[in-house]
Design an enzyme around this catalytic site. Structure first.
Site, PDB file in Angstrom:
ATOM      1  N   CYS A 175      22.139 -15.259 -40.131  1.00  0.00           N
ATOM      2  CA  CYS A 175      23.349 -14.602 -39.706  1.00  0.00           C
ATOM      3  C   CYS A 175      23.116 -13.646 -38.176  1.00  0.00           C
ATOM      4  CB  CYS A 175      23.589 -13.373 -40.846  1.00  0.00           C
ATOM      5  SG  CYS A 175      24.998 -12.450 -40.706  1.00  0.00           S
ATOM      6  N   ARG A 180      37.323 -11.111 -41.006  1.00  0.00           N
ATOM      7  CA  ARG A 180      35.807 -11.217 -41.322  1.00  0.00           C
ATOM      8  C   ARG A 180      35.454 -12.391 -42.342  1.00  0.00           C
ATOM      9  NH1 ARG A 180      31.404  -8.312 -39.758  1.00  0.00           N
ATOM     10  NH2 ARG A 180      29.701  -8.499 -40.833  1.00  0.00           N
ATOM     11  N   HIS A 193      23.334 -16.294 -46.544  1.00  0.00           N
ATOM     12  CA  HIS A 193      22.385 -15.452 -47.345  1.00  0.00           C
ATOM     13  C   HIS A 193      22.435 -16.015 -48.784  1.00  0.00           C
ATOM     14  CE1 HIS A 193      22.947 -12.483 -44.054  1.00  0.00           C
ATOM     15  NE2 HIS A 193      24.298 -12.790 -44.006  1.00  0.00           N
TER      16      HIS A 193
END
Length: 257
Positions: free
Chosen positions: A91, A126, A194
């Protein structure tokens, strides 16, 4: 036996999403095979240690800029990567190891330059949610379908000197319209996944360990032995089934056409 050195980079700045767990997973999977491991949590107010594997995680915009500036000034990460150290960057860490990434206002900031990628602020919603990706044919190793979750607003464009980690089956990934997720070059691997990503994908953890243990001349370390991954595979199976359901086929996925 020479210890395997693993460093979790700047957990005080790049620890928002629990990605520091990747370092622990690598350490445990090495220890279970009989390797001696030194796992270091390396805060941003100290010099980065010499290590064989570096793990960078996700973070917010301000800490991300501070982390990148410190890593560029410290120069240890770039030097060790050039010498063959393994880097896993997730990320914000993924963006940091590229050439440029955006700050909170969208202005570009220089990265460490380990990967031929550039990240800009995305213009759409997003990217939040589960991601499933099918590893590309050019990615080293025989990786199964990858699973994780993303939470980012970046748009990462890959240059000619990197290989996409995976083709997106579900989710956003790099977000540049290419349908790809992550990037790989040499022993540097970046991803938006993640989970932590290595908890969900033990084969990816073993790929990184294998890279770290490949030395010229050969070291006195032992080759990787098989582990009982039934618990980890159950987690993988649960997340893949929940995300893509009936499109599963023999542990891999049918890509959309």
């Amino acid at each position: 036996m020479t210890p395997l050195r693993i460093a979790v980079v700047y957990p005080d700045l790049l620890g928002t999403y629990g990605d520091g767990g990747n370092g622990l997973i690598l350490a445990r999977r090495a220890e279970w095979r009989g390797f001696e491991v030194v796992l270091t949590q390396s805060p941003s107010d100290a010099a980065l240690p010499e290590a064989d594997i570096y793990c960078l995680g996700g973070g917010e915009d301000g800490p991300q800029v501070r982390a990148a500036r410190s890593l560029v000034e410290d120069a240890t990460l770039a030097r060790r990567a050039a010498a063959g150290a393994v880097v896993l960057a997730v990320c914000a860490g993924y963006q940091i190891v590229g050439k440029t990434f955006p700050g909170a206002d969208g202005s570009p900031h220089p990265g460490v330059g380990l990967l031929d990628i550039a990240t800009a602020k995305g213009t759409g919603p997003r990217a939040v949610g589960e991601v499933v990706g099918e590893p590309g044919d050019d990615v080293p190793g025989s990786l199964p379908t990858l699973t994780g979750f993303e939470n980012h607003g970046g748009q990462t464009t890959l240059g000619p000197d990197v290989t996409p980690l995976a083709l997106v089956v579900h989710g956003v990934g790099n977000g540049d319209g290419s349908g790809t997720e992550g990037a790989v070059s040499g022993r540097v691997l970046g991803t938006y996944l993640h989970g932590p990503v290595l908890a969900r994908n033990p084969a990816l953890a073993d790929l990184l360990l294998g890279w770290a243990l490949e030395e010229d001349p050969p070291s006195d370390r032992l080759p990787l032995a098989s582990l009982d991954d039934r618990a980890a595979e159950a987690l993988r199976e649960e997340r893949l089934t929940a995300t893509v359901g009936g499109r599963r086929r023999r542990g891999r996925l049918r890509r959309r056409r």
